[in-house]
Design a protein around this motif. Structure first.
Motif, PDB file in Angstrom:
ATOM      1  N   MET A   1      16.483  15.313  23.792  1.00  0.00           N
ATOM      2  CA  MET A   1      17.158  15.526  22.548  1.00  0.00           C
ATOM      3  C   MET A   1      18.610  15.155  22.722  1.00  0.00           C
ATOM      4  O   MET A   1      19.127  15.149  23.848  1.00  0.00           O
ATOM      5  N   THR A   2      19.276  14.822  21.611  1.00  0.00           N
ATOM      6  CA  THR A   2      20.675  14.427  21.658  1.00  0.00           C
ATOM      7  C   THR A   2      21.464  15.125  20.560  1.00  0.00           C
ATOM      8  O   THR A   2      20.886  15.665  19.615  1.00  0.00           O
ATOM      9  N   SER A  25      26.752   6.638  25.460  1.00  0.00           N
ATOM     10  CA  SER A  25      25.588   7.226  24.793  1.00  0.00           C
ATOM     11  C   SER A  25      25.912   8.616  24.266  1.00  0.00           C
ATOM     12  O   SER A  25      26.952   9.192  24.564  1.00  0.00           O
ATOM     13  N   LYS A  30      16.859  16.997  28.425  1.00  0.00           N
ATOM     14  CA  LYS A  30      15.508  17.551  28.323  1.00  0.00           C
ATOM     15  C   LYS A  30      15.527  19.071  28.341  1.00  0.00           C
ATOM     16  O   LYS A  30      16.458  19.690  28.857  1.00  0.00           O
ATOM     17  N   CYS A  62      12.933  10.204  16.260  1.00  0.00           N
ATOM     18  CA  CYS A  62      12.553   8.817  16.525  1.00  0.00           C
ATOM     19  C   CYS A  62      11.656   8.810  17.747  1.00  0.00           C
ATOM     20  O   CYS A  62      11.643   9.758  18.517  1.00  0.00           O
ATOM     21  N   ASP A  63      10.943   7.720  17.907  1.00  0.00           N
ATOM     22  CA  ASP A  63      10.092   7.645  19.088  1.00  0.00           C
ATOM     23  C   ASP A  63      10.290   6.339  19.835  1.00  0.00           C
ATOM     24  O   ASP A  63      10.792   5.371  19.306  1.00  0.00           O
ATOM     25  N   ASN A  64       9.898   6.395  21.092  1.00  0.00           N
ATOM     26  CA  ASN A  64       9.847   5.228  21.953  1.00  0.00           C
ATOM     27  C   ASN A  64       8.428   5.230  22.501  1.00  0.00           C
ATOM     28  O   ASN A  64       8.126   5.919  23.485  1.00  0.00           O
ATOM     29  N   HIS A  71      12.595  11.275  20.454  1.00  0.00           N
ATOM     30  CA  HIS A  71      14.020  11.590  20.401  1.00  0.00           C
ATOM     31  C   HIS A  71      14.280  12.518  19.233  1.00  0.00           C
ATOM     32  O   HIS A  71      13.973  12.179  18.090  1.00  0.00           O
ATOM     33  N   THR A  73      17.320  14.488  17.377  1.00  0.00           N
ATOM     34  CA  THR A  73      18.781  14.489  17.339  1.00  0.00           C
ATOM     35  C   THR A  73      19.288  15.471  16.296  1.00  0.00           C
ATOM     36  O   THR A  73      18.856  15.454  15.149  1.00  0.00           O
ATOM     37  N   LYS A 133      13.476   4.053  17.480  1.00  0.00           N
ATOM     38  CA  LYS A 133      14.936   4.193  17.533  1.00  0.00           C
ATOM     39  C   LYS A 133      15.647   3.050  16.832  1.00  0.00           C
ATOM     40  O   LYS A 133      16.729   3.235  16.274  1.00  0.00           O
TER      41      LYS A 133
END
Length: 138
Positions: A1-2, A25, A30, A62-64, A71, A73, A133
Protein backbone atom coordinates in the motif's frame (compact mmCIF):
# COMPACT_ATOMS: atom_id res chain seq x y z
CA UNK A 1 0.00 0.00 0.00
CA UNK A 2 1.10 3.59 -0.55
CA UNK A 3 0.34 7.06 0.76
CA UNK A 4 -0.37 10.27 -1.10
CA UNK A 5 0.67 13.12 1.20
CA UNK A 6 0.12 16.47 -0.50
CA UNK A 7 0.96 19.61 1.42
CA UNK A 8 1.00 23.13 -0.05
CA UNK A 9 1.01 21.80 -3.62
CA UNK A 10 3.87 19.40 -2.90
CA UNK A 11 3.89 15.58 -2.79
CA UNK A 12 5.91 13.56 -0.27
CA UNK A 13 8.31 11.23 -2.11
CA UNK A 14 11.28 9.04 -1.36
CA UNK A 15 14.25 8.31 -3.55
CA UNK A 16 15.17 4.64 -3.79
CA UNK A 17 15.55 1.90 -6.36
CA UNK A 18 12.15 0.74 -7.60
CA UNK A 19 10.77 -1.73 -10.11
CA UNK A 20 9.97 1.25 -12.35
CA UNK A 21 12.22 3.47 -14.47
CA UNK A 22 12.00 6.36 -12.01
CA UNK A 23 13.79 6.45 -8.67
CA UNK A 24 11.29 8.67 -6.81
CA UNK A 25 8.24 6.90 -5.43
CA UNK A 26 5.39 7.13 -2.98
CA UNK A 27 6.05 5.97 0.58
CA UNK A 28 4.45 2.69 1.61
CA UNK A 29 4.98 -1.01 1.96
CA UNK A 30 3.49 -4.26 3.14
CA UNK A 31 1.39 -5.37 6.06
CA UNK A 32 3.01 -7.10 8.99
CA UNK A 33 1.20 -9.86 10.84
CA UNK A 34 -1.68 -8.51 12.93
CA UNK A 35 -1.69 -5.01 11.38
CA UNK A 36 -4.65 -3.22 9.87
CA UNK A 37 -4.16 -1.33 6.61
CA UNK A 38 -4.16 1.97 8.49
CA UNK A 39 -1.65 0.82 11.08
CA UNK A 40 0.67 -0.49 8.37
CA UNK A 41 0.49 2.70 6.36
CA UNK A 42 1.26 4.87 9.40
CA UNK A 43 4.24 2.63 10.28
CA UNK A 44 5.59 2.44 6.74
CA UNK A 45 5.40 6.22 6.15
CA UNK A 46 7.12 6.88 9.48
CA UNK A 47 9.87 4.30 8.80
CA UNK A 48 10.55 5.46 5.23
CA UNK A 49 10.19 9.23 5.59
CA UNK A 50 10.24 10.19 9.27
CA UNK A 51 6.79 11.76 8.85
CA UNK A 52 3.84 10.91 11.10
CA UNK A 53 0.52 10.75 9.25
CA UNK A 54 -3.18 10.33 9.76
CA UNK A 55 -4.81 8.05 7.18
CA UNK A 56 -7.55 9.60 5.08
CA UNK A 57 -9.63 8.52 2.10
CA UNK A 58 -9.00 5.44 0.03
CA UNK A 59 -7.88 6.96 -3.27
CA UNK A 60 -7.59 3.98 -5.58
CA UNK A 61 -6.93 0.28 -6.03
CA UNK A 62 -4.74 -0.87 -8.90
CA UNK A 63 -3.22 -4.16 -9.81
CA UNK A 64 -0.09 -5.57 -11.35
CA UNK A 65 -1.27 -8.90 -12.73
CA UNK A 66 2.22 -10.11 -13.69
CA UNK A 67 3.55 -9.56 -10.16
CA UNK A 68 0.36 -10.75 -8.41
CA UNK A 69 0.20 -7.44 -6.52
CA UNK A 70 -2.70 -5.19 -5.57
CA UNK A 71 -1.80 -1.54 -4.94
CA UNK A 72 -3.96 0.18 -2.32
CA UNK A 73 -3.36 3.92 -2.06
CA UNK A 74 -4.67 6.21 0.65
CA UNK A 75 -4.65 9.93 1.12
CA UNK A 76 -2.75 10.87 4.26
CA UNK A 77 -2.19 14.07 6.20
CA UNK A 78 1.05 14.93 7.99
CA UNK A 79 0.60 15.27 11.74
CA UNK A 80 4.24 15.52 12.83
CA UNK A 81 7.61 13.88 12.61
CA UNK A 82 10.82 15.00 10.95
CA UNK A 83 11.31 14.59 7.20
CA UNK A 84 14.32 12.39 6.53
CA UNK A 85 14.41 10.75 9.97
CA UNK A 86 14.45 7.32 8.35
CA UNK A 87 14.44 4.08 10.35
CA UNK A 88 17.71 2.37 9.39
CA UNK A 89 17.20 -1.08 7.94
CA UNK A 90 13.42 -0.73 7.89
CA UNK A 91 13.35 -1.11 4.11
CA UNK A 92 15.07 -3.70 1.95
CA UNK A 93 16.00 -1.02 -0.60
CA UNK A 94 18.20 1.81 0.69
CA UNK A 95 16.48 5.20 0.78
CA UNK A 96 18.66 7.96 -0.66
CA UNK A 97 16.41 10.88 0.16
CA UNK A 98 12.99 12.10 1.24
CA UNK A 99 11.35 15.37 0.31
CA UNK A 100 8.17 17.17 -0.60
CA UNK A 101 8.26 17.79 -4.36
CA UNK A 102 6.26 20.53 -6.09
CA UNK A 103 3.53 18.97 -8.24
CA UNK A 104 4.93 20.90 -11.21
CA UNK A 105 8.24 19.03 -10.87
CA UNK A 106 6.79 15.50 -10.86
CA UNK A 107 6.97 15.02 -14.65
CA UNK A 108 10.73 15.69 -14.58
CA UNK A 109 11.05 12.88 -12.01
CA UNK A 110 9.27 10.38 -14.28
CA UNK A 111 5.67 10.72 -13.12
CA UNK A 112 3.09 10.90 -15.90
CA UNK A 113 0.99 13.94 -16.74
CA UNK A 114 -2.10 11.88 -15.83
CA UNK A 115 -0.79 11.20 -12.32
CA UNK A 116 0.08 14.90 -11.85
CA UNK A 117 -3.42 15.85 -13.03
CA UNK A 118 -5.01 13.44 -10.54
CA UNK A 119 -2.89 14.93 -7.72
CA UNK A 120 -3.91 18.46 -8.68
CA UNK A 121 -7.60 17.54 -8.93
CA UNK A 122 -7.73 15.64 -5.63
CA UNK A 123 -8.24 12.21 -7.21
CA UNK A 124 -11.75 12.41 -8.63
CA UNK A 125 -13.40 9.01 -8.39
CA UNK A 126 -11.53 8.28 -5.15
CA UNK A 127 -12.14 4.84 -3.72
CA UNK A 128 -12.42 3.20 -7.13
CA UNK A 129 -10.77 0.17 -8.66
CA UNK A 130 -8.72 1.68 -11.47
CA UNK A 131 -7.39 -1.48 -13.15
CA UNK A 132 -3.67 -1.58 -13.96
CA UNK A 133 -1.33 1.05 -12.48
CA UNK A 134 -1.03 2.54 -15.95
CA UNK A 135 -4.66 3.70 -15.62
CA UNK A 136 -3.49 6.30 -13.10
CA UNK A 137 -0.28 7.05 -14.92
CA UNK A 138 2.11 4.99 -12.81
Amino acid sequence: MTAIVIEDGRLLLLNQDTDEERSWSLPGGKLEEGESLGEALIREVREETGVDVEVGRLLYLCDNVKAHVVHITFEARRTGGTIGNIAEGADTRPIRGVKFVDLGELSALGFSDLFVKLCREGFPGAGSYMGPKSAIGL
